[in-house]
Design a protein around this motif. Structure first.
Motif, PDB file in Angstrom:
ATOM      1  N   CYS A 191       0.846  -1.195   0.000  1.00 19.40           N
ATOM      2  CA  CYS A 191       0.000   0.000   0.000  1.00 19.40           C
ATOM      3  C   CYS A 191       0.878   1.240   0.000  1.00 19.40           C
ATOM      4  N   ASP A 192       0.505   2.232  -0.816  1.00 20.16           N
ATOM      5  CA  ASP A 192       1.340   3.421  -0.972  1.00 20.16           C
ATOM      6  C   ASP A 192       1.047   4.505   0.055  1.00 20.16           C
ATOM      7  N   ARG A 193      -0.086   4.394   0.764  1.00 26.52           N
ATOM      8  CA  ARG A 193      -0.563   5.497   1.565  1.00 26.52           C
ATOM      9  C   ARG A 193      -0.134   5.429   3.016  1.00 26.52           C
ATOM     10  N   ALA A 194      -0.003   6.605   3.633  1.00 27.71           N
ATOM     11  CA  ALA A 194       0.209   6.682   5.066  1.00 27.71           C
ATOM     12  C   ALA A 194      -1.088   6.345   5.782  1.00 27.71           C
ATOM     13  N   SER A 234       5.056   7.248 -14.727  1.00 28.24           N
ATOM     14  CA  SER A 234       4.786   7.358 -13.293  1.00 28.24           C
ATOM     15  C   SER A 234       4.507   5.976 -12.715  1.00 28.24           C
ATOM     16  N   SER A 235       5.149   5.693 -11.580  1.00 31.64           N
ATOM     17  CA  SER A 235       4.893   4.425 -10.893  1.00 31.64           C
ATOM     18  C   SER A 235       3.504   4.389 -10.283  1.00 31.64           C
ATOM     19  N   LEU A 236       2.845   5.538 -10.136  1.00 32.95           N
ATOM     20  CA  LEU A 236       1.494   5.584  -9.567  1.00 32.95           C
ATOM     21  C   LEU A 236       0.444   4.998 -10.503  1.00 32.95           C
ATOM     22  N   ARG A 237       0.836   4.676 -11.720  1.00 30.44           N
ATOM     23  CA  ARG A 237      -0.101   4.047 -12.649  1.00 30.44           C
ATOM     24  C   ARG A 237      -0.016   2.517 -12.594  1.00 30.44           C
ATOM     25  N   ARG A 238       0.866   1.993 -11.780  1.00 34.41           N
ATOM     26  CA  ARG A 238       1.028   0.539 -11.720  1.00 34.41           C
ATOM     27  C   ARG A 238      -0.263  -0.131 -11.265  1.00 34.41           C
ATOM     28  N   PRO A 239      -0.547  -1.335 -11.766  1.00 38.58           N
ATOM     29  CA  PRO A 239      -1.768  -2.034 -11.351  1.00 38.58           C
ATOM     30  C   PRO A 239      -1.667  -2.553  -9.921  1.00 38.58           C
ATOM     31  N   MET A 240      -2.731  -2.415  -9.162  1.00 40.69           N
ATOM     32  CA  MET A 240      -2.790  -2.905  -7.787  1.00 40.69           C
ATOM     33  C   MET A 240      -3.330  -4.331  -7.753  1.00 40.69           C
ATOM     34  N   SER A 241      -2.837  -5.111  -6.825  1.00 43.71           N
ATOM     35  CA  SER A 241      -3.376  -6.443  -6.585  1.00 43.71           C
ATOM     36  C   SER A 241      -4.632  -6.340  -5.714  1.00 43.71           C
ATOM     37  N   LYS A 242      -5.338  -7.447  -5.559  1.00 46.84           N
ATOM     38  CA  LYS A 242      -6.504  -7.466  -4.677  1.00 46.84           C
ATOM     39  C   LYS A 242      -6.107  -7.100  -3.249  1.00 46.84           C
ATOM     40  N   THR A 243      -4.972  -7.614  -2.780  1.00 44.65           N
ATOM     41  CA  THR A 243      -4.499  -7.312  -1.434  1.00 44.65           C
ATOM     42  C   THR A 243      -4.246  -5.821  -1.278  1.00 44.65           C
ATOM     43  N   GLU A 244      -3.617  -5.224  -2.284  1.00 41.97           N
ATOM     44  CA  GLU A 244      -3.349  -3.781  -2.224  1.00 41.97           C
ATOM     45  C   GLU A 244      -4.633  -2.970  -2.289  1.00 41.97           C
ATOM     46  N   PHE A 245      -5.589  -3.414  -3.076  1.00 40.53           N
ATOM     47  CA  PHE A 245      -6.889  -2.741  -3.161  1.00 40.53           C
ATOM     48  C   PHE A 245      -7.526  -2.680  -1.778  1.00 40.53           C
ATOM     49  N   MET A 246      -7.560  -3.823  -1.080  1.00 40.59           N
ATOM     50  CA  MET A 246      -8.166  -3.850   0.243  1.00 40.59           C
ATOM     51  C   MET A 246      -7.327  -3.069   1.254  1.00 40.59           C
ATOM     52  N   SER A 247      -6.006  -3.130   1.136  1.00 43.22           N
ATOM     53  CA  SER A 247      -5.125  -2.380   2.025  1.00 43.22           C
ATOM     54  C   SER A 247      -5.368  -0.881   1.905  1.00 43.22           C
ATOM     55  N   ALA A 248      -5.607  -0.400   0.688  1.00 45.22           N
ATOM     56  CA  ALA A 248      -5.876   1.025   0.489  1.00 45.22           C
ATOM     57  C   ALA A 248      -7.111   1.459   1.264  1.00 45.22           C
ATOM     58  N   HIS A 249      -8.092   0.571   1.390  1.00 45.22           N
ATOM     59  CA  HIS A 249      -9.292   0.870   2.166  1.00 45.22           C
ATOM     60  C   HIS A 249      -9.001   0.829   3.668  1.00 45.22           C
ATOM     61  N   VAL A 250      -8.239  -0.184   4.110  1.00 44.75           N
ATOM     62  CA  VAL A 250      -7.924  -0.315   5.534  1.00 44.75           C
ATOM     63  C   VAL A 250      -7.090   0.866   6.010  1.00 44.75           C
ATOM     64  N   MET A 251      -6.195   1.357   5.167  1.00 51.76           N
ATOM     65  CA  MET A 251      -5.305   2.462   5.542  1.00 51.76           C
ATOM     66  C   MET A 251      -6.017   3.808   5.553  1.00 51.76           C
ATOM     67  N   ASN A 252      -7.199   3.900   4.969  1.00 46.54           N
ATOM     68  CA  ASN A 252      -7.895   5.182   4.843  1.00 46.54           C
ATOM     69  C   ASN A 252      -9.325   5.075   5.347  1.00 46.54           C
ATOM     70  N   PRO A 253      -9.526   5.031   6.654  1.00 49.73           N
ATOM     71  CA  PRO A 253     -10.889   4.906   7.183  1.00 49.73           C
ATOM     72  C   PRO A 253     -11.737   6.146   6.987  1.00 49.73           C
ATOM     73  N   GLY A 254     -11.110   7.320   6.795  1.00 55.01           N
ATOM     74  CA  GLY A 254     -11.882   8.533   6.607  1.00 55.01           C
ATOM     75  C   GLY A 254     -12.527   9.020   7.891  1.00 55.01           C
ATOM     76  N   ARG A 255     -13.424   9.993   7.743  1.00 54.93           N
ATOM     77  CA  ARG A 255     -14.037  10.624   8.914  1.00 54.93           C
ATOM     78  C   ARG A 255     -15.042   9.724   9.612  1.00 54.93           C
ATOM     79  N   HIS A 256     -15.735   8.877   8.849  1.00 57.05           N
ATOM     80  CA  HIS A 256     -16.850   8.122   9.402  1.00 57.05           C
ATOM     81  C   HIS A 256     -16.655   6.608   9.371  1.00 57.05           C
TER      82      HIS A 256
END
Length: 602
Positions: free
Chosen positions: A30-33, A349-371
């Motif tokens: 996952c790329d995100r903090a 840009s490396s930001l265009r690289r395809p994400m795996s299913k694990t990375e897709f779900m990780s991006a959600h876990v890493m970003n819970p947002g306000r609610h």
């Protein structure tokens, strides 16, 4: 909401005058903090009713208006009267006095097939357009390109803003409990696309462009080879023009569209918890059908982070020979094949690289947002196991079950493998005091009954074993088998999905007992009508339930000023107009604003 436009007259005037550690997530790629964990917030003859539906298509709906050029087919965006609810009693009759006794049990907003897309990605290349023989036989249909493709984040932001403004289920008045997406969040599973989807849902400043502020892609105003120019609408066409879109179809010249679209936008974000699902475009190689672990994937992976947008085949090679060579190549040979193709140079840009299913779900876990909730349905166990199905408490007494109907062996069909089918059976058994065995025998237990709502990307009509390379006993791979399976559970009342890019509603009678459920598929956000659907579960307190589904347009009808720069909201309206003039499938009256009756199972 600001628009660089004035209100357009109604069409009537034209017609009649669980958390996962940072270390594990880093390993997942996952790329995100990490964001802080939020505090969760809590077919008979139809009859018509007309509840108040401010901001929905009960009030007004978008339709084709006047022609931009009287001699060409392109039409401006317009508004017309809304559609009243169609009451469908296919599964049971309704009490005409139910409005006086009913109580809402849940209300939510359904979005699907947002197809967040980086239009500057080399991976967005239209290889099929180079098959000139097949394209001539097909009369070069428009399947491969959408003129509104650069505006997907703006559409999602506008839709979330509209859902936030509507606030409540329009039939019952119950505040929305949550929003839910049923997959194809991204178009090419690019990292910038997936992250932009999560950002827009969470209200963060974002762009699907890997390099915001810069557009360099197929819609630029440079000359294109004939194989591509016949497909691509260029907002500012070159001197030779774009025969299909501008000259034949009458699409406008829109000077500032690409520069406005490429900018970072400040999104509003969901003001309620939101949940996410997984679709074939989030899982598979280019166009959501290519199998993983193949030379085709190697080629598109190299293409996604390359500095070239291919504009044709390598010299002196037929399309069939090119595909044969591609499909038998090693990763090194696939890269060499790409290098031999003519094209335009772009910034990689490396930001265009395809994400795996694990990375897709990780991006959600890493970003819970306000609610939240944290992971937006996906859990640490999902990330560790690579499974994208989960259970959540939809509302008191109602369980939501998100399925993963994608098949990583390729193809756009839906299915459940034996492992997931067993999980689904276990979850349904745990909330079903009454069910039916496969032979039709009624089974009663001491289990506490709860209602169940199923969510998935694919509808039952797309279930097939065609794309399964490995088959096991217990797989569910046909429309009949999944409908029969869910029909064993009287407490399954609703199945919500997408994938088809059109609004469709099906009654599903059970072969066991005298019950059934409704299957509801909602249109996409990338193709017209670009709608979401509000869904309300209502107890009529007379032995019946009602499922109310009402369509919501993300933008109002505006007379677009094609010559000025655009706000994000203005670009969303432009997307509606462009998509309306490209290809659309709104659905019949029976599939749009509906009240769906069924017997209360307990």
């Amino acid at each position: 909401m600001q628009h660089n436009s004035a209100h357009l007259p109604s069409r009537r005037t034209f017609i009649t005058g669980s958390a996962l550690g940072l270390t594990a997530l880093a390993l997942a790629g996952c790329d995100r903090a990490q964001s802080p964990t939020p505090t969760p917030t809590t077919a008979p003859t139809p009859t018509l009713t007309s509840p108040t539906g401010a901001g929905t298509t009960l009030e007004a709906r978008l339709v084709p208006g006047e022609k931009l050029d009287p001699t060409k087919p392109y039409r401006r965006l317009a508004a017309d009267d809304g559609y009243a609810l169609v009451v469908r009693e296919d599964l049971c009759k309704g009490n005409p006095n139910r409005a006086g006794t009913r109580k809402a049990l849940a209300a939510f907003g359904h979005i699907t097939d947002t197809h967040i897309l980086d239009p500057t990605s080399p991976a967005h290349t239209i290889l099929g357009a180079f098959n000139t023989v097949a394209m001539d036989q097909m009369q070069r249909k428009l399947y491969y390109f959408r003129p509104q493709e650069a505006l997907t984040v703006q559409v999602l932001d506008a839709m979330v803003r509209k859902l936030n403004a509507v606030k409540n289920g329009p039939v019952s008045g119950r505040p929305f409990d949550f929003y839910i997406s049923t997959g194809d969040s991204s178009d090419n599973r690019g990292a910038s696309e997936v992250n932009a989807f999560v950002d827009a849902m969470n209200g963060q400043k974002t762009s699907a462009f890997a390099l915001p502020g810069r557009y360099s892609g197929l819609q630029s105003s440079g000359e294109l080879p004939d194989a591509l120019s016949r497909f691509i609408w260029q907002p500012v066409p070159p001197k030779s023009g774009s025969a299909l879109w501008n000259n034949e179809r009458g699409f406008p010249v829109v000077q500032h569209l690409l520069s406005s679209a490429s900018k970072l936008i400040t999104t509003d974000g969901s003001n309620v918890p939101w949940y996410s699902g997984f679709g074939n475009h989030d899982a598979l190689v280019h166009d959501g059908v290519g199998m993983l672990g193949t030379p085709n994937e190697s080629f598109h992976r190299a293409l996604s982070t390359s500095d070239k947008i291919p504009l044709g085949l390598p010299p002196k090679i037929k399309f069939s020979d090119f595909m044969t060579k591609l499909n038998s190549s090693t990763a090194t040979e696939a890269k060499a094949l790409l290098e031999s193709m003519p094209g335009n140079t772009v910034e990689a840009s490396s930001l265009r690289r395809p994400m795996s299913k694990t990375e897709f779900m990780s991006a959600h876990v890493m970003n819970p947002g306000r609610h939240g909730p944290r992971g937006h349905g996906f859990t640490g166990e999902n990330v560790r196991s690579g499974t994208a199905y989960y259970r959540f408490q939809l509302a008191p007494g109602i369980v939501g079950l998100m399925l993963d109907t994608t098949d990583t062996t390729g193809g756009g069909y839906g299915s459940l493998d034996a492992k997931q089918a067993a999980w689904l059976e276990k979850e349904l058994n745990s909330i079903s005091g009454i069910r039916y065995a496969a032979n039709g025998t009624k089974v009663s237990t001491e289990t506490k009954n709860q209602l169940a709502v199923i969510f998935s990307h694919h509808p039952s009509t797309t279930f097939s074993s065609k794309s399964l390379s490995v088959r096991e006993k217990g797989d569910i791979t046909s429309p009949e088998s999944i409908q029969r399976f869910l029909g064993q559970y009287p407490n399954v009342i609703l199945w919500v999905n997408g994938h088809l890019h059109k609004n469709v509603v099906w009654p599903r009678s059970s072969a066991s007992g005298k019950h059934g459920f409704w299957e509801v598929s909602t249109a996409s956000h990338i193709d017209f009508p670009q709608q979401a659907r509000s869904v309300e579960v209502i107890d009529n307190r007379d032995g019946t339930l009602s499922i109310a589904g009402v369509m919501i347009d993300h933008s109002d009808a505006y007379q677009i000023d094609y010559s000025s720069p655009f706000t994000a909201a203005g670009l969303a309206a432009v997307s509606s107009e462009l998509s309306m003039n490209a290809a659309n499938s709104v659905g019949t009256r029976m599939d749009q604003n509906v009240e769906l009756l069924l017997k209360k199972p307990f």
